[in-house]
Design a protein around this motif. Structure first.
Motif, PDB file in Angstrom:
ATOM      1  N   LEU A  70       0.826  -1.206   0.000  1.00  0.00           N
ATOM      2  CA  LEU A  70       0.000   0.000   0.000  1.00  0.00           C
ATOM      3  C   LEU A  70       0.863   1.259   0.000  1.00  0.00           C
ATOM      4  N   GLN A  71       1.935   1.247   0.773  1.00  0.00           N
ATOM      5  CA  GLN A  71       2.842   2.399   0.794  1.00  0.00           C
ATOM      6  C   GLN A  71       3.480   2.609  -0.579  1.00  0.00           C
ATOM      7  N   GLU A  72       3.872   1.517  -1.198  1.00  0.00           N
ATOM      8  CA  GLU A  72       4.474   1.611  -2.534  1.00  0.00           C
ATOM      9  C   GLU A  72       3.454   2.134  -3.545  1.00  0.00           C
ATOM     10  N   ALA A  73       2.220   1.665  -3.439  1.00  0.00           N
ATOM     11  CA  ALA A  73       1.170   2.140  -4.347  1.00  0.00           C
ATOM     12  C   ALA A  73       0.912   3.633  -4.151  1.00  0.00           C
ATOM     13  N   GLU A  74       0.907   4.092  -2.904  1.00  0.00           N
ATOM     14  CA  GLU A  74       0.715   5.515  -2.629  1.00  0.00           C
ATOM     15  C   GLU A  74       1.882   6.333  -3.161  1.00  0.00           C
ATOM     16  N   ARG A  75       3.094   5.823  -3.032  1.00  0.00           N
ATOM     17  CA  ARG A  75       4.272   6.511  -3.542  1.00  0.00           C
ATOM     18  C   ARG A  75       4.184   6.654  -5.063  1.00  0.00           C
ATOM     19  N   ARG A  76       3.808   5.568  -5.728  1.00  0.00           N
ATOM     20  CA  ARG A  76       3.675   5.603  -7.186  1.00  0.00           C
ATOM     21  C   ARG A  76       2.559   6.541  -7.626  1.00  0.00           C
ATOM     22  N   LEU A  77       1.467   6.562  -6.858  1.00  0.00           N
ATOM     23  CA  LEU A  77       0.365   7.468  -7.166  1.00  0.00           C
ATOM     24  C   LEU A  77       0.826   8.925  -7.057  1.00  0.00           C
ATOM     25  N   ASP A  78       1.617   9.221  -6.037  1.00  0.00           N
ATOM     26  CA  ASP A  78       2.166  10.580  -5.895  1.00  0.00           C
ATOM     27  C   ASP A  78       3.034  10.942  -7.091  1.00  0.00           C
ATOM     28  N   LEU A  79       3.858   9.998  -7.542  1.00  0.00           N
ATOM     29  CA  LEU A  79       4.708  10.253  -8.708  1.00  0.00           C
ATOM     30  C   LEU A  79       3.866  10.483  -9.957  1.00  0.00           C
ATOM     31  N   LEU A  80       2.848   9.651 -10.144  1.00  0.00           N
ATOM     32  CA  LEU A  80       1.967   9.813 -11.307  1.00  0.00           C
ATOM     33  C   LEU A  80       1.216  11.141 -11.262  1.00  0.00           C
ATOM     34  N   THR A  81       0.794  11.542 -10.067  1.00  0.00           N
ATOM     35  CA  THR A  81       0.107  12.818  -9.916  1.00  0.00           C
ATOM     36  C   THR A  81       1.019  13.958 -10.332  1.00  0.00           C
ATOM     37  N   GLY A  82       2.286  13.889  -9.919  1.00  0.00           N
ATOM     38  CA  GLY A  82       3.265  14.911 -10.321  1.00  0.00           C
ATOM     39  C   GLY A  82       3.475  14.912 -11.817  1.00  0.00           C
ATOM     40  N   ASP A  83       3.586  13.718 -12.406  1.00  0.00           N
ATOM     41  CA  ASP A  83       3.759  13.625 -13.862  1.00  0.00           C
ATOM     42  C   ASP A  83       2.555  14.204 -14.583  1.00  0.00           C
ATOM     43  N   LEU A  84       1.363  13.903 -14.099  1.00  0.00           N
ATOM     44  CA  LEU A  84       0.141  14.424 -14.723  1.00  0.00           C
ATOM     45  C   LEU A  84       0.103  15.943 -14.650  1.00  0.00           C
ATOM     46  N   ARG A  85       0.482  16.507 -13.506  1.00  0.00           N
ATOM     47  CA  ARG A  85       0.524  17.961 -13.354  1.00  0.00           C
ATOM     48  C   ARG A  85       1.515  18.570 -14.354  1.00  0.00           C
ATOM     49  N   ASP A  86       2.705  17.949 -14.470  1.00  0.00           N
ATOM     50  CA  ASP A  86       3.714  18.442 -15.417  1.00  0.00           C
ATOM     51  C   ASP A  86       3.199  18.389 -16.858  1.00  0.00           C
ATOM     52  N   LEU A  87       2.521  17.306 -17.216  1.00  0.00           N
ATOM     53  CA  LEU A  87       1.975  17.173 -18.566  1.00  0.00           C
ATOM     54  C   LEU A  87       0.891  18.218 -18.830  1.00  0.00           C
ATOM     55  N   ARG A  88       0.057  18.477 -17.835  1.00  0.00           N
ATOM     56  CA  ARG A  88      -0.983  19.496 -18.002  1.00  0.00           C
ATOM     57  C   ARG A  88      -0.364  20.872 -18.210  1.00  0.00           C
ATOM     58  N   GLU A  89       0.698  21.179 -17.448  1.00  0.00           N
ATOM     59  CA  GLU A  89       1.381  22.462 -17.623  1.00  0.00           C
ATOM     60  C   GLU A  89       2.012  22.555 -19.012  1.00  0.00           C
ATOM     61  N   HIS A  90       2.588  21.452 -19.484  1.00  0.00           N
ATOM     62  CA  HIS A  90       3.202  21.426 -20.811  1.00  0.00           C
ATOM     63  C   HIS A  90       2.146  21.654 -21.894  1.00  0.00           C
TER      64      HIS A  90
END
Length: 116
Positions: free
Chosen positions: A19-39
């Motif tokens: 669960l901790q690993e899944a939450e960590r990956r979700l945080d990374l994906l959220t950051g990537d999604l934010r970066d893509l939206r800004e791009h």
């Protein structure tokens, strides 16, 4: 654009660590999604400024270059004055060919950090 999400790591075996690993990956994906939206927003703004959908500018203003490099106008003027960034004069206006900007950016990225 490189994504920060590594998918090559093994998933832990315990439920809590999974669960901790899944939450960590979700945080990374959220950051990537934010970066893509800004791009995407940046690309849309460029298209709107250009007035032609999908066609990039051939000549950039000094302000365009300052915005793209996230530097001030003084820095852009110094780059042009020193010859590090090629420009052309059209009437009383100075413009930077998009190809010259791309070349400068490629050279900047390829330099070791200590040289910049």
């Amino acid at each position: 654009m490189a994504l920060a999400t590594p998918f090559t790591t093994a998933i832990p075996t315990s439920t809590e660590s999974a669960l901790q690993e899944a939450e960590r990956r979700l945080d990374l994906l959220t950051g990537d999604l934010r970066d893509l939206r800004e791009h995407i927003a940046s690309i849309r703004a460029d298209v709107t400024r250009n007035g032609e959908a999908g066609r990039p500018k051939d000549l950039l203003t000094m302000e365009d270059v300052a915005e793209r490099l996230s530097v001030g106008m003084t820095t852009v003027h110094e780059l042009v004055r020193s010859g590090r960034l090629f420009s052309v004069k059209i009437g009383r206006s100075r413009r930077i060919p998009a190809a010259a900007f791309d070349t400068y950016l490629a050279e900047l990225v390829s330099q070791p950090a200590a040289v910049r």
